[in-house]
Design an enzyme around this catalytic site. Sequence first.
Site, PDB file in Angstrom:
ATOM      1  N   HIS A 304     -13.036 -10.612  40.381  1.00 56.86           N
ATOM      2  CA  HIS A 304     -12.247 -10.045  39.297  1.00 56.86           C
ATOM      3  C   HIS A 304     -10.971 -10.848  39.149  1.00 56.86           C
ATOM      4  O   HIS A 304     -10.402 -11.286  40.158  1.00 56.86           O
ATOM      5  CB  HIS A 304     -11.917  -8.569  39.587  1.00 56.86           C
ATOM      6  CG  HIS A 304     -11.465  -7.833  38.376  1.00 56.86           C
ATOM      7  ND1 HIS A 304     -10.161  -7.833  37.963  1.00 56.86           N
ATOM      8  CD2 HIS A 304     -12.160  -7.112  37.457  1.00 56.86           C
ATOM      9  CE1 HIS A 304     -10.070  -7.124  36.849  1.00 56.86           C
ATOM     10  NE2 HIS A 304     -11.269  -6.682  36.518  1.00 56.86           N
ATOM     11  N   ASP A 361     -18.988  -3.274  37.767  1.00 55.18           N
ATOM     12  CA  ASP A 361     -20.340  -3.455  37.251  1.00 55.18           C
ATOM     13  C   ASP A 361     -21.401  -3.502  38.347  1.00 55.18           C
ATOM     14  O   ASP A 361     -22.591  -3.441  38.048  1.00 55.18           O
ATOM     15  CB  ASP A 361     -20.413  -4.748  36.426  1.00 55.18           C
ATOM     16  CG  ASP A 361     -19.529  -4.663  35.199  1.00 55.18           C
ATOM     17  OD1 ASP A 361     -19.541  -3.602  34.557  1.00 55.18           O
ATOM     18  OD2 ASP A 361     -18.822  -5.634  34.902  1.00 55.18           O
TER      19      ASP A 361
HETATM   20  N1  ACO Z   1     -19.736 -15.604  42.554  1.00 52.49           N
HETATM   21  C1  ACO Z   1     -19.425 -16.740  43.212  1.00 52.49           C
HETATM   22  N2  ACO Z   1     -18.205 -17.338  43.157  1.00 52.49           N
HETATM   23  C2  ACO Z   1     -17.277 -16.752  42.382  1.00 52.49           C
HETATM   24  C3  ACO Z   1     -17.525 -15.567  41.672  1.00 52.49           C
HETATM   25  C4  ACO Z   1     -18.801 -14.973  41.782  1.00 52.49           C
HETATM   26  N3  ACO Z   1     -19.104 -13.858  41.145  1.00 52.49           N
HETATM   27  N4  ACO Z   1     -16.413 -15.215  41.004  1.00 52.49           N
HETATM   28  C5  ACO Z   1     -15.495 -16.140  41.261  1.00 52.49           C
HETATM   29  N5  ACO Z   1     -16.000 -17.076  42.104  1.00 52.49           N
HETATM   30  C6  ACO Z   1     -15.299 -18.225  42.682  1.00 52.49           C
HETATM   31  C7  ACO Z   1     -15.216 -19.369  41.680  1.00 52.49           C
HETATM   32  O1  ACO Z   1     -16.318 -20.241  41.801  1.00 52.49           O
HETATM   33  C8  ACO Z   1     -13.918 -20.017  42.086  1.00 52.49           C
HETATM   34  O2  ACO Z   1     -14.163 -20.781  43.248  1.00 52.49           O
HETATM   35  P1  ACO Z   1     -13.297 -22.129  43.574  1.00 52.49           P
HETATM   36  O3  ACO Z   1     -11.859 -21.707  43.525  1.00 52.49           O
HETATM   37  O4  ACO Z   1     -13.778 -22.521  44.912  1.00 52.49           O
HETATM   38  O5  ACO Z   1     -13.628 -23.093  42.460  1.00 52.49           O
HETATM   39  C9  ACO Z   1     -13.036 -18.830  42.491  1.00 52.49           C
HETATM   40  O6  ACO Z   1     -13.949 -17.811  42.920  1.00 52.49           O
HETATM   41  C10 ACO Z   1     -12.156 -18.286  41.393  1.00 52.49           C
HETATM   42  O7  ACO Z   1     -12.979 -18.066  40.262  1.00 52.49           O
HETATM   43  P2  ACO Z   1     -12.410 -18.039  38.789  1.00 52.49           P
HETATM   44  O8  ACO Z   1     -13.529 -18.272  37.834  1.00 52.49           O
HETATM   45  O9  ACO Z   1     -11.217 -18.940  38.678  1.00 52.49           O
HETATM   46  O10 ACO Z   1     -11.915 -16.549  38.699  1.00 52.49           O
HETATM   47  P3  ACO Z   1     -11.555 -15.796  37.368  1.00 52.49           P
HETATM   48  O11 ACO Z   1     -10.493 -14.843  37.698  1.00 52.49           O
HETATM   49  O12 ACO Z   1     -11.305 -16.765  36.261  1.00 52.49           O
HETATM   50  O13 ACO Z   1     -12.923 -15.029  36.985  1.00 52.49           O
HETATM   51  C11 ACO Z   1     -14.604 -13.388  36.841  1.00 52.49           C
HETATM   52  C12 ACO Z   1     -13.132 -13.684  37.155  1.00 52.49           C
HETATM   53  C13 ACO Z   1     -14.965 -13.936  35.454  1.00 52.49           C
HETATM   54  C14 ACO Z   1     -14.811 -11.881  36.816  1.00 52.49           C
HETATM   55  C15 ACO Z   1     -15.497 -14.052  37.930  1.00 52.49           C
HETATM   56  O14 ACO Z   1     -15.198 -13.511  39.194  1.00 52.49           O
HETATM   57  C16 ACO Z   1     -16.992 -13.933  37.623  1.00 52.49           C
HETATM   58  O15 ACO Z   1     -17.528 -14.773  36.891  1.00 52.49           O
HETATM   59  N6  ACO Z   1     -17.664 -12.871  38.175  1.00 52.49           N
HETATM   60  C17 ACO Z   1     -19.078 -12.639  37.877  1.00 52.49           C
HETATM   61  C18 ACO Z   1     -19.223 -11.913  36.548  1.00 52.49           C
HETATM   62  C19 ACO Z   1     -18.776 -10.474  36.627  1.00 52.49           C
HETATM   63  O16 ACO Z   1     -19.132  -9.727  37.515  1.00 52.49           O
HETATM   64  N7  ACO Z   1     -17.989 -10.084  35.607  1.00 52.49           N
HETATM   65  C20 ACO Z   1     -17.487  -8.719  35.480  1.00 52.49           C
HETATM   66  C21 ACO Z   1     -16.014  -8.655  35.741  1.00 52.49           C
HETATM   67  S1  ACO Z   1     -15.400  -7.022  35.643  1.00 52.49           S
HETATM   68  C22 ACO Z   1     -15.369  -6.717  34.005  1.00 52.49           C
HETATM   69  O17 ACO Z   1     -15.126  -7.545  33.175  1.00 52.49           O
HETATM   70  C23 ACO Z   1     -15.688  -5.396  33.577  1.00 52.49           C
END
Ligand code: ACO
Length: 426
Positions: A304, A361
């Site tokens: 998140h 979720d």
């Molecule tokens: N699985 C694996 N790695 C992840 C995940 C994940 N679900 N989420 C983040 N990371 C990692 C990224 O690869 C990144 O790694 P790095 O720093 O080594 O390159 C690091 O964690 C940070 O990720 P960002 O994309 O910069 O985080 P951001 O805050 O932009 O994204 C998000 C948040 C979009 C929710 C992300 O965690 C994600 O894609 N999760 C999966 C989709 C999901 O469950 N979305 C629902 C969110 S809740 C909602 O909207 C209701």
Amino acid sequence: MDEFVTLTYRGKEVKLPLVTGSEGEKAIDISRLRAETGLITLDPGYANTGSCLSAITFMDGEKGILRYRGIPVEQLAEKASFKETAYLLINGRLPNRDELTQLSVRLNDHSLVHTDLKAFYQNFPRASHPMGILSSMVNAMKSFYPELDTLEEEINITVTRLLAKVRTMAAMSYKISRGHEIVLPRPDLTYCENFLNMMFDTPVTPYEIKREAVNALRVFWILHADHEQNCSTSSVRMVGSARVNLYTAISTGIAALWGPLHGGANQAVIEMLDNIHNNGGDCTKIIQRAKDKNDPFRLMGFGHRVYKTYDPRAKIMKKMCDNLLAAIQITDPLLDTAKELEEMTLKDPYFIDHNLYPNIDFYSGIILRAIGIPTNMFTVMFAIGRLPGWIAQWKESMDDPNWKISRPRQIYTGHQQYDYVPIHAR
Ligand code: ACO
């Protein structure tokens, strides 16, 4: 005492005021930055940017706190109705008994939808995703419901129409997608009961309204009701800043929510868990994929932007899964898969180092499956729940004395000027 931060640029010192929120969080007010220095800020994804002052929802991502208008979401999930929660978000305080009764009467009065809208539904291809349909239909509502004389009256009626009709429209789209007769709302049923009845009642099998299913839906919708400046809410505010009508602003929110990195994750989680389950139930491979930097795959329902600890909503959802399945005496192998996946990630250094925990979720789809909601309707369920939050945020932005149209800047990285070349000379 006023606080400032000082920025030194090319020998000039600029004092930038600090703004402090009611929970002590601080921001640098950069509204004079460009005028004073010629500089702008660059913040892809707005990870460090506050776009507004807001008195609606407080969240602390480090401590896992979420409150609507000051009330912890845990208390609302335990004690409030969804209607009360909607009133709280939109009006800033809990309703008294009379106000709640009036809201129920108004929602009942506005719960039918214009019959001409039915023709729209029937002309979407059968395989259309219900989120695409919902977003289009909410936008279309502007053409069906006439404007009223005063702005205040117009806003009040539009808010009521949205809260009352979007629920009816969502159930309608499900019925039409199945080729079934539409079930109309009933005045004797509550907000949640009515939705379930419109979804599942048929002339040959009357729907038995189960207390446990109604309660699960109530909690599901309350937990989704607002989440401050997330992607869909920011979209509602941004589109609304152009003074577009509320139906169109909400339709934009629905479109943004559809994305799998946002609300669409609830559908993606179940599809992922199903995939693990159908391939023998081993979570190791999928965890490896999520950790592989060369693979764009992400573990759905994890991570998140704001929460760097367990999402407080996910905690309630997880408990609700156990309670609901036990109460209605069903088992779901996907719940076991989900728990196993969570357990493995919580011990895994990658997930620990990246602060990746289950988000709302991750467990919500198990609840929706248990009450009979088809997977492609999951994000629609999220949208109905988020409606009061979008409306509250839109209203707040309309009433903001410092309102401005949203218009970020950019740093241009394209060609510098060069001359047009006629086609024969290229
Ligand atoms: N699985 C694996 N790695 C992840 C995940 C994940 N679900 N989420 C983040 N990371 C990692 C990224 O690869 C990144 O790694 P790095 O720093 O080594 O390159 C690091 O964690 C940070 O990720 P960002 O994309 O910069 O985080 P951001 O805050 O932009 O994204 C998000 C948040 C979009 C929710 C992300 O965690 C994600 O894609 N999760 C999966 C989709 C999901 O469950 N979305 C629902 C969110 S809740 C909602 O909207 C209701």
